[in-house]
Scaffold this motif. Sequence first.
Motif: not given
Length: 227
Positions: A86-90, A97-99, A127-132, A137-140
């Motif tokens: 689930r890679r996002c921009f931390p 991340n979404l926009v 994003a880095r402070s989110l739970s797994g 959810m953010l990656a999706i």
Amino acid sequence: MLLDVSKIEAFYGASQALFGVDLSVAEGEVVALMGRNGMGKTTTIRAICNLNPPRAGAVRLGGEDLKGRRPHHVAKLGIGLVPEGRRCFPNLTVYENLVAAARPGQWTLDRVNELFPRLKERQTQMARSLSGGEQQMLAIGRALMTNPRLLILDEATEGLAPVIRQDIWKAIRRLKADGLSILVVDKTLSELLPVADRGIILENGRSAWSGKPADLTMELQDRYLGV
Ligand code: ATP
């Protein structure tokens, strides 16, 4: 067929990992890609997206051959990938991340926030402070913001708490009801199979079985998926 993968072969250096994988996803279909560890699921997904381009065989999306397309171009053509891990921009916020991923279409920030209310509450959080689970959810959400024709989820719920896993499956069921085409990998068959229209099993880098979840007998599960 929306996605048509025909006899692809893929390598890591000199070592061959895929020896002829066939799979397809029809418009609006949810296909489960299964197989024990190391059988080639992630490699197949990476080959489809040209992150590790196949050396033989063909991948077509909506009839268009993806050969030679760079990964970002594959994304633009309509494949939204939720990679393993689930890679996002931390260091960007949830909102950023979404926009950053947005492309015109029916999927907007509002719709992603409606699908995942937990993300809505965390728009300004890094994003880095989110739970797994929230990161998944953010990656999706990011993949949806690209307005893909096909969503690919590699290990949809791996390592997530049971309650969060249910949230992810619920979202996937909603996407399916919405008519989105999905290729999904997950280890928990009891959660994966009920949402799938069809399944494909890989063994040693080859397609070994394909069929309806109801036809995946205990004997087949034991042969191809047992530990
Ligand atoms: P898992 O569920 O463990 O992720 P998988 O079905 O996704 O398994 P792959 O990760 O696609 O399997 O691996 C297929 C084969 O390719 C395995 O033999 C694996 O050891 C090999 N492989 C995977 N990644 C690499 C790599 N970076 N370099 C070399 N070989 C690799």
